[in-house]
Design a protein around this motif. Structure first.
Motif, PDB file in Angstrom:
ATOM      1  N   LYS A 151      49.906  41.844  33.697  1.00  0.00           N
ATOM      2  CA  LYS A 151      49.192  40.629  34.104  1.00  0.00           C
ATOM      3  C   LYS A 151      50.078  39.385  34.094  1.00  0.00           C
ATOM      4  CE  LYS A 151      44.394  41.880  33.125  1.00  0.00           C
ATOM      5  NZ  LYS A 151      43.196  41.590  32.293  1.00  0.00           N
ATOM      6  N   GLU A 152      51.162  39.424  33.348  1.00  0.00           N
ATOM      7  CA  GLU A 152      52.048  38.255  33.286  1.00  0.00           C
ATOM      8  C   GLU A 152      52.902  38.101  34.545  1.00  0.00           C
ATOM      9  OE1 GLU A 152      55.842  38.732  30.892  1.00  0.00           O
ATOM     10  OE2 GLU A 152      54.576  40.270  29.941  1.00  0.00           O
ATOM     11  N   TYR A 153      52.903  39.126  35.404  1.00  0.00           N
ATOM     12  CA  TYR A 153      53.708  39.081  36.623  1.00  0.00           C
ATOM     13  C   TYR A 153      52.857  38.703  37.828  1.00  0.00           C
ATOM     14  CZ  TYR A 153      56.925  41.672  33.625  1.00  0.00           C
ATOM     15  OH  TYR A 153      57.728  42.058  32.589  1.00  0.00           O
ATOM     16  N   ASP A 154      53.486  38.088  38.803  1.00  0.00           N
ATOM     17  CA  ASP A 154      52.831  37.762  40.056  1.00  0.00           C
ATOM     18  C   ASP A 154      52.518  39.062  40.788  1.00  0.00           C
ATOM     19  OD1 ASP A 154      52.059  36.960  42.575  1.00  0.00           O
ATOM     20  OD2 ASP A 154      53.815  35.701  42.955  1.00  0.00           O
ATOM     21  N   GLU A 155      51.242  39.312  41.058  1.00  0.00           N
ATOM     22  CA  GLU A 155      50.884  40.590  41.667  1.00  0.00           C
ATOM     23  C   GLU A 155      51.487  40.770  43.057  1.00  0.00           C
ATOM     24  OE1 GLU A 155      46.888  41.249  43.579  1.00  0.00           O
ATOM     25  OE2 GLU A 155      46.344  39.622  42.213  1.00  0.00           O
ATOM     26  N   ASN A 156      51.844  39.681  43.716  1.00  0.00           N
ATOM     27  CA  ASN A 156      52.491  39.788  45.014  1.00  0.00           C
ATOM     28  C   ASN A 156      53.900  40.357  44.910  1.00  0.00           C
ATOM     29  OD1 ASN A 156      50.563  38.395  47.035  1.00  0.00           O
ATOM     30  ND2 ASN A 156      50.644  36.943  45.327  1.00  0.00           N
ATOM     31  N   GLN A 157      54.464  40.329  43.698  1.00  0.00           N
ATOM     32  CA  GLN A 157      55.800  40.856  43.473  1.00  0.00           C
ATOM     33  C   GLN A 157      55.786  42.274  42.919  1.00  0.00           C
ATOM     34  OE1 GLN A 157      58.843  39.411  44.241  1.00  0.00           O
ATOM     35  NE2 GLN A 157      57.467  38.061  45.382  1.00  0.00           N
ATOM     36  N   LEU A 158      54.589  42.766  42.580  1.00  0.00           N
ATOM     37  CA  LEU A 158      54.488  44.103  42.005  1.00  0.00           C
ATOM     38  C   LEU A 158      54.533  45.171  43.088  1.00  0.00           C
ATOM     39  CD1 LEU A 158      51.674  43.617  39.315  1.00  0.00           C
ATOM     40  CD2 LEU A 158      54.131  43.842  38.904  1.00  0.00           C
TER      41      LEU A 158
END
Length: 240
Positions: A151-158
């Motif tokens: 959740k700490e990461y930008d989901e667009n980058q996952l």
């Protein structure tokens, strides 16, 4: 450097011979035969196509798991036997890191292996200067716990790699904007395995090199359920 690389930790069998960065032979097998039957003939065929013998090889690279228990054991056993008897260097590479190599280097890469019941073997990697850096170590986890950690990461980058239909459904519900590469589009690649192995240190003691399972096998689970204890000194395999 002449590298023989192979992976049997997943459903496909992949074998490659790479010399100084050039792929001389690359075999992928999805036949419904056990890897124990096909791996040695495929290695022989790859060497023949490369006009090399096994004695010409400098380094043996193997995907060490996690993955299919039987599959991982097959590849690691063959790799250890060849390295030990022929006095060759041996490098083990995470099977999840190998899957991460299928992803977009600009993304946060989340390679997966479905472990059933909404669980998975998972790792989180980021590419830095053409090397994969582990952000969250390979582990066995529920998808719920994995999503919480991401959740700490930008989901667009996952970017999730090697997702089965069920895992894909769970990912889309949690991170609708994340990129997903399905199982069909993220087959392990022994040529990429060879490239990853080039930057890793060879195993110092071949006898001590073992597969990475990340969870107990059913036999181990039953062993401990009968009251046997893990004292940290004697492994289940050694005791049996």
């Amino acid at each position: 450097m002449k590298i023989l690389a192979f992976d049997t930790s997943n459903k496909p069998l992949s074998v490659a011979v790479v010399v100084d960065g050039k792929v001389l032979a690359h075999l992928e097998s999805t036949e419904k035969k056990t890897h124990s039957v096909t791996i040695l003939p495929d290695i022989k065929k790859a060497l023949t196509e490369s006009n090399l013998t096994i004695n010409d090889i400098d380094l043996i690279a193997v995907a060490k798991g996690p993955g299919s228990y039987t599959g991982v054991r097959i590849a690691v056993t063959v790799a250890k036997t060849l390295a030990d008897t022929l006095h060759k260097n041996l490098v083990g590479v995470s099977s999840l890191e190998l899957l991460a190599a299928d992803g977009d280097k600009a993304h946060i890469l989340v390679p997966l292996m479905d472990a059933r019941n909404d669980n998975a073997f998972a790792g989180v990697y980021q590419n830095s200067r053409d090397k994969f850096v582990s952000i969250i170590g390979d582990h066995h986890t529920s998808m719920e716990k994995l999503f919480e950690a991401l959740k700490e990461y930008d989901e667009n980058q996952l970017e999730f790699i090697n997702a089965t239909p069920r895992l894909q459904e769970l990912i889309q519900n949690q991170f609708p904007n994340a990129k997903i590469i399905t199982v069909e589009d993220s087959l392990p690649d022994a040529a990429k395995l060879a490239k990853l192995a080039e930057s890793k240190k060879p195993v110092t003691d071949i006898d001590d090199f073992i597969p990475t399972y990340l969870r107990l096998t059913q036999a181990e689970h039953d062993w401990y359920a009968k009251g046997h204890k893990d004292d940290g000194n004697v492994s289940y395999v050694e005791e049996v």
